[in-house]
Design an enzyme around this catalytic site. Structure first.
Site, PDB file in Angstrom:
ATOM      1  N   ALA A 126       0.863  -1.168   0.000  1.00 57.15           N
ATOM      2  CA  ALA A 126       0.000   0.000   0.000  1.00 57.15           C
ATOM      3  C   ALA A 126       0.909   1.230   0.000  1.00 57.15           C
ATOM      4  O   ALA A 126       2.075   1.146   0.395  1.00 57.15           O
ATOM      5  CB  ALA A 126      -0.885  -0.011   1.238  1.00 57.15           C
TER       6      ALA A 126
ATOM      7  N   GLY B  61       0.735  -5.106   0.960  1.00 53.37           N
ATOM      8  CA  GLY B  61      -0.435  -5.204   0.097  1.00 53.37           C
ATOM      9  C   GLY B  61      -0.125  -5.827  -1.257  1.00 53.37           C
ATOM     10  O   GLY B  61      -1.018  -6.395  -1.898  1.00 53.37           O
TER      11      GLY B  61
ATOM     12  N   GLU C 255      -0.329  -9.438  -0.660  1.00 52.19           N
ATOM     13  CA  GLU C 255      -1.752  -9.740  -0.435  1.00 52.19           C
ATOM     14  C   GLU C 255      -2.524  -9.738  -1.753  1.00 52.19           C
ATOM     15  O   GLU C 255      -3.409 -10.573  -1.981  1.00 52.19           O
ATOM     16  CB  GLU C 255      -2.343  -8.730   0.549  1.00 52.19           C
TER      17      GLU C 255
ATOM     18  N   GLU D 297       4.675  -5.067   7.302  1.00 49.01           N
ATOM     19  CA  GLU D 297       3.876  -4.042   8.002  1.00 49.01           C
ATOM     20  C   GLU D 297       4.331  -3.814   9.439  1.00 49.01           C
ATOM     21  O   GLU D 297       4.226  -2.712   9.972  1.00 49.01           O
ATOM     22  CB  GLU D 297       2.391  -4.437   8.009  1.00 49.01           C
TER      23      GLU D 297
HETATM   24  N1  CO8 Z   1       4.588   3.311  -0.541  1.00 51.09           N
HETATM   25  C1  CO8 Z   1       5.004   4.482  -1.058  1.00 51.09           C
HETATM   26  N2  CO8 Z   1       6.165   4.642  -1.715  1.00 51.09           N
HETATM   27  C2  CO8 Z   1       6.971   3.579  -1.840  1.00 51.09           C
HETATM   28  C3  CO8 Z   1       6.611   2.315  -1.328  1.00 51.09           C
HETATM   29  C4  CO8 Z   1       5.359   2.206  -0.642  1.00 51.09           C
HETATM   30  N3  CO8 Z   1       4.897   1.035  -0.155  1.00 51.09           N
HETATM   31  N4  CO8 Z   1       7.609   1.430  -1.588  1.00 51.09           N
HETATM   32  C5  CO8 Z   1       8.543   2.127  -2.269  1.00 51.09           C
HETATM   33  N5  CO8 Z   1       8.168   3.409  -2.428  1.00 51.09           N
HETATM   34  C6  CO8 Z   1       8.920   4.495  -3.094  1.00 51.09           C
HETATM   35  C7  CO8 Z   1      10.101   4.957  -2.263  1.00 51.09           C
HETATM   36  O1  CO8 Z   1       9.669   5.865  -1.270  1.00 51.09           O
HETATM   37  C8  CO8 Z   1      10.988   5.562  -3.312  1.00 51.09           C
HETATM   38  O2  CO8 Z   1      10.487   6.851  -3.640  1.00 51.09           O
HETATM   39  P1  CO8 Z   1      11.444   8.151  -3.478  1.00 51.09           P
HETATM   40  O3  CO8 Z   1      12.587   7.875  -4.422  1.00 51.09           O
HETATM   41  O4  CO8 Z   1      10.541   9.259  -3.900  1.00 51.09           O
HETATM   42  O5  CO8 Z   1      11.874   8.191  -2.079  1.00 51.09           O
HETATM   43  C9  CO8 Z   1      10.762   4.676  -4.534  1.00 51.09           C
HETATM   44  O6  CO8 Z   1       9.505   3.996  -4.288  1.00 51.09           O
HETATM   45  C10 CO8 Z   1      11.833   3.643  -4.719  1.00 51.09           C
HETATM   46  O7  CO8 Z   1      11.973   2.917  -3.510  1.00 51.09           O
HETATM   47  P2  CO8 Z   1      13.370   2.681  -2.768  1.00 51.09           P
HETATM   48  O8  CO8 Z   1      14.327   3.784  -3.066  1.00 51.09           O
HETATM   49  O9  CO8 Z   1      13.086   2.384  -1.334  1.00 51.09           O
HETATM   50  O10 CO8 Z   1      13.875   1.346  -3.535  1.00 51.09           O
HETATM   51  P3  CO8 Z   1      14.856   0.222  -2.973  1.00 51.09           P
HETATM   52  O11 CO8 Z   1      15.150  -0.670  -4.149  1.00 51.09           O
HETATM   53  O12 CO8 Z   1      15.980   0.822  -2.217  1.00 51.09           O
HETATM   54  O13 CO8 Z   1      13.966  -0.610  -1.908  1.00 51.09           O
HETATM   55  C11 CO8 Z   1      11.977  -1.760  -1.135  1.00 51.09           C
HETATM   56  C12 CO8 Z   1      12.860  -1.354  -2.324  1.00 51.09           C
HETATM   57  C13 CO8 Z   1      12.722  -2.753  -0.230  1.00 51.09           C
HETATM   58  C14 CO8 Z   1      10.734  -2.425  -1.707  1.00 51.09           C
HETATM   59  C15 CO8 Z   1      11.604  -0.512  -0.302  1.00 51.09           C
HETATM   60  O14 CO8 Z   1      11.088   0.482  -1.194  1.00 51.09           O
HETATM   61  C16 CO8 Z   1      10.558  -0.747   0.742  1.00 51.09           C
HETATM   62  O15 CO8 Z   1      10.855  -1.289   1.807  1.00 51.09           O
HETATM   63  N6  CO8 Z   1       9.286  -0.327   0.482  1.00 51.09           N
HETATM   64  C17 CO8 Z   1       8.197  -0.443   1.428  1.00 51.09           C
HETATM   65  C18 CO8 Z   1       7.697  -1.862   1.530  1.00 51.09           C
HETATM   66  C19 CO8 Z   1       6.606  -1.953   2.577  1.00 51.09           C
HETATM   67  O16 CO8 Z   1       6.806  -1.711   3.751  1.00 51.09           O
HETATM   68  N7  CO8 Z   1       5.380  -2.349   2.143  1.00 51.09           N
HETATM   69  C20 CO8 Z   1       4.259  -2.527   3.024  1.00 51.09           C
HETATM   70  C21 CO8 Z   1       3.401  -1.316   3.002  1.00 51.09           C
HETATM   71  S1  CO8 Z   1       2.081  -1.387   4.199  1.00 51.09           S
HETATM   72  C22 CO8 Z   1       0.876  -2.272   3.406  1.00 51.09           C
HETATM   73  O17 CO8 Z   1       1.050  -2.707   2.302  1.00 51.09           O
HETATM   74  C23 CO8 Z   1      -0.412  -2.460   4.139  1.00 51.09           C
HETATM   75  C24 CO8 Z   1      -1.324  -3.440   3.387  1.00 51.09           C
HETATM   76  C25 CO8 Z   1      -2.703  -2.898   3.191  1.00 51.09           C
HETATM   77  C26 CO8 Z   1      -3.590  -3.736   2.306  1.00 51.09           C
HETATM   78  C27 CO8 Z   1      -3.395  -3.548   0.803  1.00 51.09           C
HETATM   79  C28 CO8 Z   1      -4.485  -4.249   0.015  1.00 51.09           C
HETATM   80  C29 CO8 Z   1      -4.124  -4.725  -1.386  1.00 51.09           C
END
Ligand code: CO8
Length: 261
Positions: free
Chosen positions: A69, A112, A115, A135
């Site tokens: 998400a 998500g 999921e 999460e």
């Molecule tokens: N939300 C918003 N922006 C994101 C997300 C995210 N989940 N993931 C990555 N991005 C953005 C980063 O902020 C970054 O943007 P910016 O350059 O503007 O800062 C860009 O994407 C590239 O990401 P990274 O520089 O972090 O890329 P890396 O290759 O270094 O890392 C990762 C990749 C490991 C995937 C890392 O981006 C990460 O940890 N992302 C978050 C993963 C996460 O925690 N996901 C869970 C989110 S909570 C959730 O999903 C609740 C579920 C709800 C139900 C959904 C129903 C379908």
């Protein structure tokens, strides 16, 4: 699907009865913002209603399936807002599709994103795929099946470990646990997914739907109820042209000519 419709966060194509939805939000690793999810709901509604589409494929562009998400969108939300507005309640549209859906997971499928893949019927993964429910690192818990569908897919200890630690797993481990059915080198993932999709698309659609309904109900019903439903659906297949055609074709040593009737 109205030809030429463009979406902000999706690429939508059709190929031989297969509707392909590619999540495409490169600036955020295809994170699932509200707009992306409402666009996806719209496309699934259209594919569902379209007689030319028999199977759907869901994939992501670049190095992600979906990184979860949209965290930035969630930061300011309050309990009252998410509870009263029933946040995420419409995000499970793909789980309610009657047509078969294959997830082709090409990269990150986190939170998500994982999921969403689990809402599909079959998960194929590339060797670059990464799965996880991180999460817990954000001070929250999975909200769209990560504690329920994941546990049914890989068992309690595996699911608990992923959900409590937030650890990520690679495709081969996900395969070993039973989360995905096959893993391919990343350059072959879409070809292999399309091969499977076309083979499924060649079957009788109402019979595919009965099979899908019966397997899905195994996740919800007791064994006795599930076996009962299965038997009723099996009996129902005898009301179709395609059941008669399929068995007759076998007897006559020829290919069946299914008519979706
Ligand atoms: N939300 C918003 N922006 C994101 C997300 C995210 N989940 N993931 C990555 N991005 C953005 C980063 O902020 C970054 O943007 P910016 O350059 O503007 O800062 C860009 O994407 C590239 O990401 P990274 O520089 O972090 O890329 P890396 O290759 O270094 O890392 C990762 C990749 C490991 C995937 C890392 O981006 C990460 O940890 N992302 C978050 C993963 C996460 O925690 N996901 C869970 C989110 S909570 C959730 O999903 C609740 C579920 C709800 C139900 C959904 C129903 C379908």
């Amino acid at each position: 699907l109205s030809t030429g419709t463009t979406y902000e966060n999706l690429q939508v194509t059709r190929d031989d009865g297969v509707g392909i939805i590619t999540l495409h939000r490169p600036k955020a690793l295809n994170a699932l913002c509200d707009k992306l999810m409402s666009e996806m709901t719209q496309v699934i509604d259209e594919f569902e209603a379209d007689n030319d589409i028999r199977v759907m494929v869901l994939t992501g562009s670049g190095k992600a399936f979906a990184a979860g998400a949209d965290i930035k969108e969630m930061v300011p939300r309050t309990f009252q807002e998410v509870y009263q507005g029933n946040f995420l309640s419409f995000w499970d549209r793909v789980a309610h599709t009657k047509k078969p859906v294959i997830a082709a997971v090409n990269g990150f499928a986190l939170g998500g994103g994982c999921e969403l893949a689990m809402m599909c019927d079959i998960i194929y993964a590339s060797d670059k795929a990464v799965f996880g429910q991180p999460e817990i690192n954000l001070g929250t818990i999975p909200g769209a099946g990560g504690t329920q569908r994941l546990t049914r897919a890989i068992g309690k200890s595996n699911a608990m470990e992923l959900v409590l630690s937030g650890d990520k797993i690679k495709a081969d481990e996900a395969k070993q646990m039973g989360l995905v059915s096959k893993v391919f080198p990343s350059e072959n993932l879409m070809d292999e997914t399309m091969k499977l999709a076309r083979r499924i698309a060649a079957q009788s659609l109402p019979i595919l739907q009965m099979a899908k309904e019966a397997v899905n109900k195994s996740q919800e019903l007791s064994l006795q109820e599930g076996l009962h439903l299965e038997k009723r659906l099996f009996h129902s297949s005898f009301a179709t042209h395609d059941r008669k055609e399929g068995m007759t074709a076998f007897q006559e040593k020829r290919k069946p000519n299914f008519k979706d009737e």
